[in-house]
Write a protein that holds these residues in place. Structure first.
Motif, PDB file in Angstrom:
ATOM      1  N   ALA A  13      62.832  13.271  48.248  1.00 17.38           N
ATOM      2  CA  ALA A  13      63.756  14.214  48.870  1.00 17.38           C
ATOM      3  C   ALA A  13      63.052  14.962  49.995  1.00 17.38           C
ATOM      4  CB  ALA A  13      64.282  15.194  47.823  1.00 17.38           C
ATOM      5  N   ALA A  14      63.823  15.753  50.723  1.00 15.09           N
ATOM      6  CA  ALA A  14      63.245  16.540  51.814  1.00 15.09           C
ATOM      7  C   ALA A  14      62.149  17.460  51.291  1.00 15.09           C
ATOM      8  CB  ALA A  14      64.344  17.356  52.491  1.00 15.09           C
ATOM      9  N   ALA A  15      61.019  17.505  51.995  1.00 17.31           N
ATOM     10  CA  ALA A  15      59.873  18.368  51.679  1.00 17.31           C
ATOM     11  C   ALA A  15      59.141  17.949  50.408  1.00 17.31           C
ATOM     12  CB  ALA A  15      60.295  19.833  51.585  1.00 17.31           C
ATOM     13  N   ASP A  16      59.461  16.799  49.832  1.00 18.94           N
ATOM     14  CA  ASP A  16      58.736  16.313  48.656  1.00 18.94           C
ATOM     15  C   ASP A  16      57.313  15.899  49.020  1.00 18.94           C
ATOM     16  OD1 ASP A  16      60.606  16.714  46.775  1.00 18.94           O
ATOM     17  OD2 ASP A  16      61.081  14.604  46.399  1.00 18.94           O
ATOM     18  N   GLU A  17      56.426  16.049  48.055  1.00 24.02           N
ATOM     19  CA  GLU A  17      55.069  15.517  48.178  1.00 24.02           C
ATOM     20  C   GLU A  17      54.812  14.641  46.959  1.00 24.02           C
ATOM     21  OE1 GLU A  17      52.080  18.420  48.830  1.00 24.02           O
ATOM     22  OE2 GLU A  17      53.096  19.365  50.514  1.00 24.02           O
ATOM     23  N   ARG A  18      54.438  13.389  47.177  1.00 26.32           N
ATOM     24  CA  ARG A  18      54.184  12.461  46.097  1.00 26.32           C
ATOM     25  C   ARG A  18      52.731  12.039  46.118  1.00 26.32           C
ATOM     26  NH1 ARG A  18      58.651   9.961  43.784  1.00 26.32           N
ATOM     27  NH2 ARG A  18      57.069   9.105  42.393  1.00 26.32           N
ATOM     28  N   GLU A  19      52.067  12.178  44.969  1.00 23.92           N
ATOM     29  CA  GLU A  19      50.669  11.757  44.858  1.00 23.92           C
ATOM     30  C   GLU A  19      50.572  10.621  43.840  1.00 23.92           C
ATOM     31  OE1 GLU A  19      48.429  15.166  43.780  1.00 23.92           O
ATOM     32  OE2 GLU A  19      48.672  16.168  45.719  1.00 23.92           O
TER      33      GLU A  19
END
Length: 233
Positions: A13-19
């Motif tokens: 989604a918008a502004a998500d950060e996935r590590e």
């Protein structure tokens, strides 16, 4: 994964950060496709182009990127061809007759022919035999839904454009000019997916545009017009 049908989908989604999205590159055995092409009478087919395309959902994912979606091969005078380094997955193999080299411009072209086969690659070499058959003719009609006098439909052309060809309206099958009876016909049509577009050869009065492109009770403007082998759409 080398097979797009087994790829993992990430919802972002918008502004998500996935590590922790790690990509592991493994050693995978590729396949070789050895094929032969014959005319309906069993003879070598002449000038033919071979295209290997991703099939199913994985092909749809890459539809806008022609480089990733297709592999091409040439056919020798005996009707044989080879495509090497095919990664695992499901493919559609399409043979299409082409204009012979050195053909005089404006000369009558031989009847268009094609052949198609589904191929599943899993690392083992594959042998394919193709028999050409005549291309198809697709016909349609333009319907006007305005309240005022209709424009001159003979200045209108309908175009079937294969995916991956950008805005090249001339890349599809010949035909598509609309006659005084508002009918339009395409010849030398090969199986595949097409976008439906319209062009005008002169200025129209008013702001008329294409509203729908109905085929088999489905609006092709919502996606693609799919022509299957043997269709008389």
């Amino acid at each position: 994964t080398p097979d797009l049908s087994q790829a993992t989908t990430l919802a972002i989604a918008a502004a998500d950060e996935r590590e922790g999205v790690d990509v592991v590159v493994g050693l995978v055995r590729t396949a070789r496709i050895d094929g032969s092409v014959r005319s309906p009478d069993g003879q070598p087919p002449g000038a033919v182009g071979i295209t290997l395309m991703r099939a199913g959902d994985s092909g749809n994912l890459l539809r806008s990127n022609l480089v990733w979606r297709e592999r091409v091969a040439t056919v020798d005078p005996q009707g044989r061809f080879t495509i090497s380094d095919v990664t695992p997955g499901k493919y559609t193999l399409l043979a299409q007759s082409t204009a012979a080299a050195g053909q005089t411009a404006g000369a009558a072209q031989p009847a268009a022919t094609w052949a198609m086969s589904e191929v599943s690659a899993d690392g083992a070499d594959v042998a394919v035999s193709l028999t050409m058959q005549p291309a198809m003719t697709i016909a349609g009609r333009v319907v006007f839904e305005g309240a005022t006098a209709p424009p001159d439909f003979t200045t209108l052309s309908v175009r079937l454009v294969p995916p991956g060809s950008g805005s090249s309206i001339g890349s599809g099958p010949p035909g598509g000019n609309v006659g005084a009876d508002r009918a339009s016909t395409f010849t030398r049509v090969m199986p595949g997916d097409y976008r439906v577009l319209t062009t005008q050869r002169a200025s129209w009065a008013g702001s008329w545009g294409l509203r729908s492109a109905m085929a088999n009770n489905r609006d092709a403007l919502d996606g693609f017009l799919t022509i299957r082998p043997g269709d008389t759409t």
